[in-house]
Design an enzyme around this catalytic site. Structure first.
Site, mmCIF file in Angstrom:
data_model
loop_
_atom_site.group_PDB
_atom_site.id
_atom_site.type_symbol
_atom_site.label_atom_id
_atom_site.label_comp_id
_atom_site.label_asym_id
_atom_site.label_seq_id
_atom_site.Cartn_x
_atom_site.Cartn_y
_atom_site.Cartn_z
ATOM 1 N N SER A 1 0.119 -7.472 5.559
ATOM 2 C CA SER A 1 -1.268 -7.055 5.412
ATOM 3 C C SER A 1 -1.405 -5.530 5.311
ATOM 4 C CB SER A 1 -2.079 -7.633 6.573
ATOM 5 O OG SER A 1 -3.455 -7.468 6.367
ATOM 6 N N ASP B 1 4.119 3.046 -4.856
ATOM 7 C CA ASP B 1 3.602 3.062 -6.226
ATOM 8 C C ASP B 1 3.171 4.455 -6.671
ATOM 9 O OD1 ASP B 1 4.096 0.396 -6.323
ATOM 10 O OD2 ASP B 1 2.033 -0.235 -6.670
ATOM 11 N N LYS C 1 1.304 -10.952 2.682
ATOM 12 C CA LYS C 1 -0.047 -11.381 3.022
ATOM 13 C C LYS C 1 -1.030 -10.456 2.301
ATOM 14 C CE LYS C 1 -3.978 -11.886 5.451
ATOM 15 N NZ LYS C 1 -5.189 -11.063 5.391
#
Length: 507
Positions: A289, A300, A314
């Protein structure tokens, strides 16, 4: 670090998933339809008496469990406990304790709490709570918490047995707010490399983290290891706040999208205090999460190296719907996506049990071309659910921590380490480097023989090295706190050592 079995992962992660984003706080009443008609029919005509509230809870859970693994119903009592944990404090007497030989032993009084102010000490045994004997009654952790926590300003009377004292010592304690910390450690490991361990994303996590980071910067930190292993997540906005400290203005952190929810993007918004710090993030199967949002955003944006093993996966967003009786529903309405467009959520089409235990059966994975993405600077990253690290720490299939986990679960390690720490405290030992571990381990073997003569320790060289380090770290935590505990564990931690190597060299 301590190796966890798959069921433990499932429990840890389920706790994190219970929390989700914290929700929209919408109000709703379950109205009409076949479901209510059937429940009413059962109430009116069923042959036996039923517990209506319990029956309704089970019915709601059954419906939500058929949607996805994270849509959930939280009864009133459970919701209060979850909210208390995530708000970063509770009301109680302020002690850390262990149950040793069927009695409640104070490990330490929490700094600034009511017990510390009254002089309650490490090693004190709580024998009586409000006239009730609590020694030798097979009390468990929940029983202790039930008796010692309570409304702020309320009183609790306890009697303790202290070493060297014949009579019990009575205390009248006024309960007060006690902080629950979500950042376990903030230390300098190696020259100018810092280390911060975050165990969940609670309401106070950002403030705790930035305070630790500022302290480390003042000590000369140039690089930072953020440890998110076994962190089940928590509040999304807190994860965004933390990312904002590392990312430059207008860099994308995360976006969400759902069938009836428009795309929502979150960007870094300000000059972060840690934009010039080199970063390595540690993750594993228990990272979920909010942990995945942080590691995915840094990866990224080519802001930091991610080291470890693929995270849980998740990426479903729950909104909170408040029911009129005080219970809540956390309903999945959107999915999380990393800046490169990767969906964090792994597949959950099979069944919930396999979904939660899937991390235990993972091996080397072949990732199809359709799940290849690129970072801001054109590096290749992989989708498929969870965050795939830049540097993978493979599982060592030759090691076996079963015996060590068994000794921990029996409470033997905690009890032995507590006794030794009390001895060292009386000897005024001021540094863990003064402790002779060969001698301590021999004493541990004798201790185990006294506990269970039939228990034979038979572990390999790698496991023995880890276990000795764990004993030293646990003794030291009782004496000098969490920072020393994690500093010792880091010396034998493959993840941390690899991160140090990367931060010191090419990265």
């Amino acid at each position: 670090m301590k190796k966890l079995q798959p069921l433990v992962y499932a429990i840890l992660i389920s706790i994190g998933f219970y929390l989700g984003e914290g929700g929209s706080g919408k109000d709703a009443t379950l109205e009409g339809g076949k479901i209510n008609s059937i429940i009413q029919m059962i109430k009116d005509h069923y042959v036996d008496t039923i517990n209506t509230a319990d029956f309704e809870d089970k019915a709601i859970n059954s419906i939500l469990n058929n949607l996805d693994p994270h849509s959930s119903y939280i009864p009133i009592k459970a919701f209060k406990a979850v909210e208390q944990d995530m708000q970063g404090s509770f009301s109680g007497i302020g002690v850390q304790f262990n149950i040793i030989d069927d009695s409640i032993v104070v490990i330490s009084a929490i700094s600034g709490g009511p017990s510390e102010k009254l002089g309650i000490q490490s090693g004190d045994r709580i024998v009586i709570v409000d006239k009730e004997n609590v020694a030798s009654i097979n009390i468990n952790n929940e029983g202790v918490i039930k008796r010692l926590r309570g409304k702020q300003g309320s009183e609790v009377n306890i009697s303790i047995k202290r070493r060297g004292q014949i009579k019990l010592i009575p205390f009248k304690i006024v309960r007060d707010k006690i902080p629950l910390y979500s950042v376990d450690a903030g230390i300098i490991l190696n020259d100018n490399i810092g280390y911060i361990k975050i165990n969940r994303f609670a309401a106070t996590t950002y403030d705790e983290m930035i305070k630790k980071a500022r302290d480390l910067k003042n000590k000369g930190m140039k690089s930072l290891i953020i440890d998110l292993r076994n962190n089940p997540g928590g509040y999304l906005h807190v994860a965004n706040q933390i990312c904002d400290e590392f990312l430059k203005d207008n860099e994308l952190i995360v976006f969400t999208e759902g069938r009836n929810r428009s795309k929502e993007e979150t960007y870094a918004t300000k000059k972060g205090e840690l934009e010039a710090i080199k970063i390595a993030v540690l993750i594993n199967e228990g990272s979920a999460s909010a942990s995945e949002i942080v590691s995915g955003a840094l990866q990224d944006n080519d802001r930091g190296l991610v080291i470890g093993r693929r995270s849980f996966g998740k990426g479903l967003v729950q909104e909170q719907i408040n029911l009129n009786d005080g219970s809540v529903i956390r309903l999945t309405t959107q999915r999380y996506y990393t800046p490169s467009g990767r969906c964090i959520q792994k597949n959950y089409s099979e069944n919930n049990i396999n979904y939660f235990l899937e991390t235990h059966s993972r091996g080397k994975e072949d990732i199809p071309d359709s799940l290849i993405y690129t970072t801001k600077n054109g590096r290749t990253v992989y989708g498929g659910g969870g965050i795939n690290p830049d540097i993978i720490i493979e599982k060592d299939t030759n090691v076996n921590y079963l015996q060590i986990n068994k000794m921990i679960s029996k409470g033997w390690v905690n009890e032995f380490c507590f006794e030794k720490s009390e001895e060292f405290r009386k000897q005024n030992i001021s540094n863990y480097k003064e402790i002779n571990m060969s001698n301590i381990y021999n004493k541990y073997l004798y201790f185990i023989n006294q506990k269970d003569p039939s228990f034979m320790i038979n572990i390999g060289k790698t496991e023995l090295s880890y276990f000795k380090n764990l004993i030293l770290a646990s003794i030291s935590r009782n004496l000098w706190g969490n920072n020393t505990y994690y500093k010792i564990l880091s010396t034998d931690d493959e993840y941390v050592q690899r991160a140090i190597t990367e931060l010191e060299s090419k990265y």
